[in-house]
Design a protein around this motif. Structure first.
Motif, PDB file in Angstrom:
ATOM      1  N   GLY A  49       4.437  -1.863 -12.768  1.00 20.61           N
ATOM      2  CA  GLY A  49       4.540  -3.293 -12.473  1.00 20.61           C
ATOM      3  C   GLY A  49       5.119  -4.133 -13.587  1.00 20.61           C
ATOM      4  N   ARG A  76       1.711  -0.126  -3.634  1.00 19.24           N
ATOM      5  CA  ARG A  76       1.133  -1.465  -3.647  1.00 19.24           C
ATOM      6  C   ARG A  76       1.694  -2.297  -4.807  1.00 19.24           C
ATOM      7  NH1 ARG A  76      -3.919  -0.391  -4.679  1.00 19.24           N
ATOM      8  NH2 ARG A  76      -4.417   0.193  -2.535  1.00 19.24           N
ATOM      9  N   ARG A  79       5.298  -3.326  -3.956  1.00 23.69           N
ATOM     10  CA  ARG A  79       5.326  -4.377  -2.938  1.00 23.69           C
ATOM     11  C   ARG A  79       4.937  -5.726  -3.549  1.00 23.69           C
ATOM     12  NH1 ARG A  79       7.732  -6.486   1.185  1.00 23.69           N
ATOM     13  NH2 ARG A  79       6.494  -6.868   3.053  1.00 23.69           N
ATOM     14  N   ARG A  80       3.922  -5.711  -4.414  1.00 26.09           N
ATOM     15  CA  ARG A  80       3.488  -6.941  -5.052  1.00 26.09           C
ATOM     16  C   ARG A  80       4.584  -7.502  -5.968  1.00 26.09           C
ATOM     17  NH1 ARG A  80      -0.735  -5.147  -8.020  1.00 26.09           N
ATOM     18  NH2 ARG A  80      -1.983  -5.005  -6.132  1.00 26.09           N
ATOM     19  N   HIS A 107       2.845  -0.594   3.909  1.00 20.99           N
ATOM     20  CA  HIS A 107       3.167  -1.803   3.148  1.00 20.99           C
ATOM     21  C   HIS A 107       4.540  -2.392   3.486  1.00 20.99           C
ATOM     22  CE1 HIS A 107      -0.324  -1.695   0.462  1.00 20.99           C
ATOM     23  NE2 HIS A 107      -0.214  -0.369   0.508  1.00 20.99           N
TER      24      HIS A 107
END
Length: 565
Positions: A49, A76, A79-80, A107
């Motif tokens: 991330g 996840r 996607r975030r 997702h």
């Protein structure tokens, strides 16, 4: 560039796995194939991330995936972060795992399979060319963008190989970058390494800056050269030094430049490099877990007075077999015990001394080679306790052992600016112990050497068994000759009488045993006896004198008596 345009290129042969109109997603009307790609990033971190800003096509070789369930958190995070699509290579596992396909469907993240014959570099180049054609800028700007993407891709791909990461930094910034420990030992980076005195001075300046609470990076001058020192983030909670003295286990990036004057992109690249080297540091700490478990278990066994003496060799030997890979016996080793005091602040945390000595004892190119794999460490109250494997005797090294004087010089140089007036660090080292039956005695020997070290005036003191003996013998001339002779006669008289009556050699056996530092095997070899025969003689000596030769105090008394008689 739109995602569908990338998939339309037949030369790349990319296969869309998630993103068809029939795929069930969280957002069925999302227009997945019309999403825009604004950048390319190659990433094999389990948690990528912090390297993503949105709009990327993320390429992954799936090195992070090991079993079902791993994909959920990875997808996840993507996607975030607003990633456009994920492209997964098939080389690592032969195909894209179903676990990843299911997670992307849940997702709503488009997933593309990259066949083994298609390189990530080809995909990256294709996207960058298309981006350039749609946004015609200067050639310099395009080259700069391509270089930025490529260097970040390579940094992420090489995160577990500090030398290759630092070599990339050298090519990018034109600087030699090295990773040093808190003692100045070079862990990775440019060759040849810095001069030993320069490296030690840089490490000492770093520790001084840390103790003074200065903000990193630190800029220091050694000789006529200016260096920047950037601490490498340490591992999170768990094994490692105590927080209030964590600097004793620091790694730091060193470069001959003032990094505070660099442009923002270069400083960001340096920060990213420090984060990647931190991954290697965390892996290094993790690799010590099994060895340090050996130290924990061995120390607990030696402390347990309920364990019969005859069982200690068996239990220690099985512990070594279970923990030290490839070792089927109790390895020849030395005990090292350390403690420290900072005036007005109490003891130096034992965990900090442990990690400092784990580093300071490494001397892979020394006369007696010691690697990090040869060291097992633990703590015992306010003391650090280490077991250091040393080589077996050979023709070229008849009695290999740690160099106390060299260890003291290394630690004195490293801690010169960290220790203040009245502070001190003391270390006691045992003789090499070749069999588990002597381990408890050897540990006590190191502890007694530590007591002698405490009495020394230096800030950093290392003492061994020879120092302990010389310390005792220097006191003998202060005792009246008549008192010394009476002491020797009382202690050794029963042995002389027995030898005279039975024509035995108990006194000569005792002298050889002490001269061999109470080593059963060395003494038996010197006297050409079987070890069991030697044990019978020592047992007879203990019976006649009512003394326990497993105690260091007893052996010192006998030594003093022999020197006085």
């Amino acid at each position: 560039m739109r995602l569908r345009e990338l998939l339309d290129d037949t030369e790349l042969g990319l296969l869309l796995l998630v993103g068809h109109a029939t795929d069930e997603t969280d957002s069925p009307a999302d227009g997945l194939l019309d999403r825009a790609i604004s950048a390319v990033a190659t990433n094999d971190l389990a948690d990528p991330g912090r390297f993503l800003t949105g709009g990327e096509l993320v390429l992954t070789g799936l090195a992070w995936w090991r079993a079902d369930g791993d994909a959920e958190s990875f997808v996840r995070v993507l996607r975030r972060a607003g990633v456009t699509a994920l492209a997964a290579g098939e080389v690592e596992h032969g195909l894209v795992p179903h676990d990843l396909v299911r997670a992307c469907r849940r997702h709503g993240l488009p997933l593309i399979a990259v066949r083994p014959e298609t390189s990530f570099a080809a995909v990256t180049e294709h996207v960058l060319r298309r981006l350039h054609r749609r946004d015609p800028g200067s050639p310099a700007s395009t080259a700069s963008l391509a270089a930025l993407v490529e260097r970040h891709r390579r940094l992420l791909a090489d995160r577990a190989a500090p030398d290759s990461v630092l070599e990339l930094l050298r090519h990018t910034l034109g600087l030699d970058v090295r990773v040093l420990s808190a003692t100045g030992r070079q862990i990775a980076g440019a060759r040849p390494p810095l001069r030993a005195k320069t490296a030690a001075a840089l490490a000492a300046r770093h520790l001084a800056a840390r103790r003074a609470g200065e903000t990193a990076p630190h800029t220091v001058t050694v000789g006529a050269r200016l260096y920047s020192l950037v601490p490498v983030p340490g591992p999170g909670p768990g094994p490692g030094p105590a927080p209030d003295a964590a600097e004793l286990g620091d790694w730091l990036l060193v470069m001959e430049s003032d990094s505070s004057l660099w442009p923002a992109p270069d400083r960001e690249l340096l920060d990213r490099t420090a984060e990647l080297v931190a991954d290697a540091r965390a892996a290094h700490e993790q690799s010590k877990t099994a060895r340090n478990d050996l130290a924990d278990r061995s120390l607990a066994l030696l402390h347990d007075s309920s364990v019969p003496a005859e069982e200690i060799p068996i239990r220690l030997r099985s512990t070594a077999q279970a923990v030290v890979s490839g070792v089927g016996h109790w390895p020849r080793c030395q005990f090292v015990v350390a403690s420290g005091e900072r005036r007005g602040a109490g003891p130096v945390p034992a965990a900090a001394l442990r990690v400092l000595l784990e580093e300071a004892l490494v001397q892979e190119d020394g006369p007696v080679p010691v690697s990090s794999e040869d060291i097992a460490a633990t703590v015992d109250g306010d003391r650090a306790v280490l077991l250091v494997l040393v080589p077996e005797p050979s023709d070229t090294r008849p009695d290999p052992a740690l160099d106390h004087a060299a260890l003291q010089r290394r630690l004195s140089a490293a801690l010169a600016r960290w220790l203040g007036p009245g502070d001190g660090v003391s270390i006691g080292v045992s003789s090499p112990v070749a069999e588990p039956g002597n381990a408890r005695r050897s540990l006590e020997q190191a502890r007694n050497a530590l007591r002698i070290a405490h009495a020394a005036p230096e800030q950093v003191t290392v003492r061994g068994p020879e120092d302990l003996t010389s310390h005792i013998l220097t006191l003998l001339p202060l005792i009246p000759a008549e008192a010394r002779r009476a002491f020797a006669a009382r202690l050794l008289g029963p042995l002389r009488d027995h030898d005279a009556r039975h024509r035995t050699e108990l006194l000569a056996t005792l002298e050889a045993f002490l001269d061999c530092d109470a080593s059963w095997t060395a003494c038996a070899a010197r006297l050409h006896l079987h070890v069991n025969s030697l044990r019978q003689r020592i047992a007879r000596i203990e019976q006649l004198t009512h003394r326990d030769l497993s105690r260091l105090e007893t052996r010192l008394d006998f030594l003093a008596a022999l020197k006085s008689g």
